[in-house]
Design an enzyme around this catalytic site. Structure first.
Site, PDB file in Angstrom:
ATOM      1  N   GLY A  33     -54.363  81.806 120.105  1.00  0.00           N
ATOM      2  CA  GLY A  33     -54.166  80.408 119.774  1.00  0.00           C
ATOM      3  C   GLY A  33     -55.237  79.582 120.459  1.00  0.00           C
TER       4      GLY A  33
ATOM      5  CB  THR B 195     -50.976  72.484 108.915  1.00  0.00           C
ATOM      6  OG1 THR B 195     -50.282  72.928 110.083  1.00  0.00           O
ATOM      7  CG2 THR B 195     -50.269  71.274 108.351  1.00  0.00           C
TER       8      THR B 195
ATOM      9  CG  PHE C  25     -59.544  73.585 110.198  1.00  0.00           C
ATOM     10  CD1 PHE C  25     -60.903  73.436 109.955  1.00  0.00           C
ATOM     11  CD2 PHE C  25     -59.139  73.986 111.463  1.00  0.00           C
ATOM     12  CE1 PHE C  25     -61.828  73.676 110.955  1.00  0.00           C
ATOM     13  CE2 PHE C  25     -60.055  74.227 112.463  1.00  0.00           C
ATOM     14  CZ  PHE C  25     -61.408  74.074 112.209  1.00  0.00           C
TER      15      PHE C  25
ATOM     16  CD  GLU D 278     -54.357  69.053 114.544  1.00  0.00           C
ATOM     17  OE1 GLU D 278     -55.465  69.624 114.469  1.00  0.00           O
ATOM     18  OE2 GLU D 278     -53.527  69.052 113.619  1.00  0.00           O
TER      19      GLU D 278
ATOM     20  CD  GLN E 171     -30.871  59.139 129.053  1.00  0.00           C
ATOM     21  OE1 GLN E 171     -31.243  60.216 128.618  1.00  0.00           O
ATOM     22  NE2 GLN E 171     -29.759  58.997 129.748  1.00  0.00           N
TER      23      GLN E 171
ATOM     24  NE  ARG F 119     -23.816  51.380 121.346  1.00  0.00           N
ATOM     25  CZ  ARG F 119     -23.094  52.142 120.561  1.00  0.00           C
ATOM     26  NH1 ARG F 119     -23.052  51.872 119.266  1.00  0.00           N
ATOM     27  NH2 ARG F 119     -22.400  53.150 121.025  1.00  0.00           N
TER      28      ARG F 119
END
Length: 391
Positions: free
Chosen positions: A134, A161, A126, A368, A341, A270
């Site tokens: 744009g 794409t 497409f 999109e 983070q 952790r």
């Protein structure tokens, strides 16, 4: 670690789809995700896997072998996106031309193109975006000039794409007039003389599905390749794309949930200052906020998909879809950022997958329909069109 989410918005069919895709995603898709991102090569094996599962048919009419169930489609994309954004993107890219041809195409066009798309025998792309236009579609310069029984199309596109893997591209071109009303889409086979696919973009995210420039030099197409009546095709196709936007939102939900999965697993294994990192209250509140935002995005997405399945169109559908896409992609970005983070220094190491979620989420805020444009659309349904200032 995969968490179980509330299913009150889902029926038996959606739960069955979710459970199947979740199992396949963990067993077959997740092990490929890092390599797909690192190599930026199109994963044909993932396309074949999606086709074998029959997922190309989910959102479309039963007359074409589909399940007519966009909500199931969103659930499938969410589960794939939790482990591999690129594989979820492949599924969406197969659905995009199908939805456009169903929404704006003639019965002859639907009969010609949809069976092969739905069966995975062909692929489409497409193409709307140009270098100077744009979000501003009215600035489009690609033109389709009448030539006997057909048209000659000339112009250039960017960020198309899937074009490099496609058998045809739905190309937007201006037929007449200075605004959107003069734009139509044309089905252009990629082997048409004068049609050239340019270089592949080196993208920071969504790396496994190629995006390329397109060049059209007097590309001849027949009138039967125009979608919709002259001057009206743009509206009908874009209305159909409103109905596919919940799938874009589902990609955001999948990214956010996947980021949570990785982050909670990491902090639970952790230790710092003699304690498990997940025991610190500040960390727990962070994770709780990530879950709240993701669940809200999920419900907005499911609501928009349910509206599509109920046959709702027009402003109400456009608003719901825009809200879902905007909130879900913004949530994906926020949650992925917080997840990085939580990983600390490991979050910026290519050794860990969380950076991939961060990069893919950024892409989703832009493609999109940028989130700024989606906010304009939402405000327009509430307040009407903004008045242009006059000197």
């Amino acid at each position: 670690m995969i968490q179980t989410n509330a299913t009150f918005a889902l029926g038996e069919q959606q739960v069955a789809v979710r459970d199947l895709v979740r199992r396949v995603a963990l067993e077959k898709v997740a092990p490929r995700a890092a390599a797909i991102d690192a190599s930026a090569e199109y994963p044909q094996d993932m396309f074949d896997l999606l086709n074998e599962l029959g997922l190309f048919l989910l959102p479309f009419p039963e007359s074409y072998g589909g399940a007519n169930d966009l909500l199931s489609g969103c659930v499938a994309v969410e589960e794939l996106g939790r482990v591999c954004y690129n594989t979820a993107y492949i599924l969406f890219m197969q659905w995009l031309p199908i939805g456009a041809i169903i929404g704006g195409g003639t019965r002859e066009q639907q009969d010609r193109y949809l069976p092969d798309l739905a069966a995975g025998r062909t692929r489409g792309a497409f193409s709307l975006t140009e270098a100077q236009s744009g979000s501003d579609v009215s600035g489009m310069k690609t033109r389709a000039v009448r030539d006997g029984a057909g048209y000659r199309i000339s112009g250039a596109k960017i960020w198309c794409t899937n074009a490099a893997k496609s058998d045809f591209v739905l190309v937007a071109a201006r037929v007449d007039g200075p605004d959107k009303s003069g734009i139509n889409f044309f089905i252009v086979p990629t082997d048409t003389p004068g049609f050239e696919i340019g270089r592949k973009e080196d993208k920071s995210g969504a790396r496994g599905v190629p995006s390329n420039a397109l060049f059209l030099d007097n590309v001849v197409v027949g009138e039967e390749q125009r979608i919709g009546p002259e001057g009206d095709g743009f509206r009908s196709v874009m209305e159909a794309l409103n109905g596919s936007r919940p799938i874009v939102a589902a990609r955001g939900v999948g990214l956010a949930q996947g980021a949570i999965d990785h982050a909670t697993d990491f902090i639970s294994n952790r230790r710092a200052f003699g304690r498990t990192v997940s025991d610190f209250q500040g960390i727990r509140w962070m994770v709780a906020d990530m879950e709240i935002q993701t669940e809200a995005a999920r419900q907005l997405t499911y609501r928009a998909a349910t509206m599509v399945d109920a046959g709702i169109t027009g402003q109400a559908m456009a608003k719901a879809a825009a809200i879902a896409k905007t909130f879900s992609s913004d949530t994906a970005m926020k949650v992925a950022s917080d997840a990085v983070q939580l990983f600390g220094a490991a979050g910026i190491s290519a050794e860990y997958p969380i950076g991939r979620y961060f990069r893919d989420a950024k892409v989703l805020q832009i493609i999109e329909g940028t989130n700024q444009i989606q906010r304009n659309l939402i405000a327009r349904t509430m307040l009407g069109r903004e008045q242009e200032a006059r000197a």
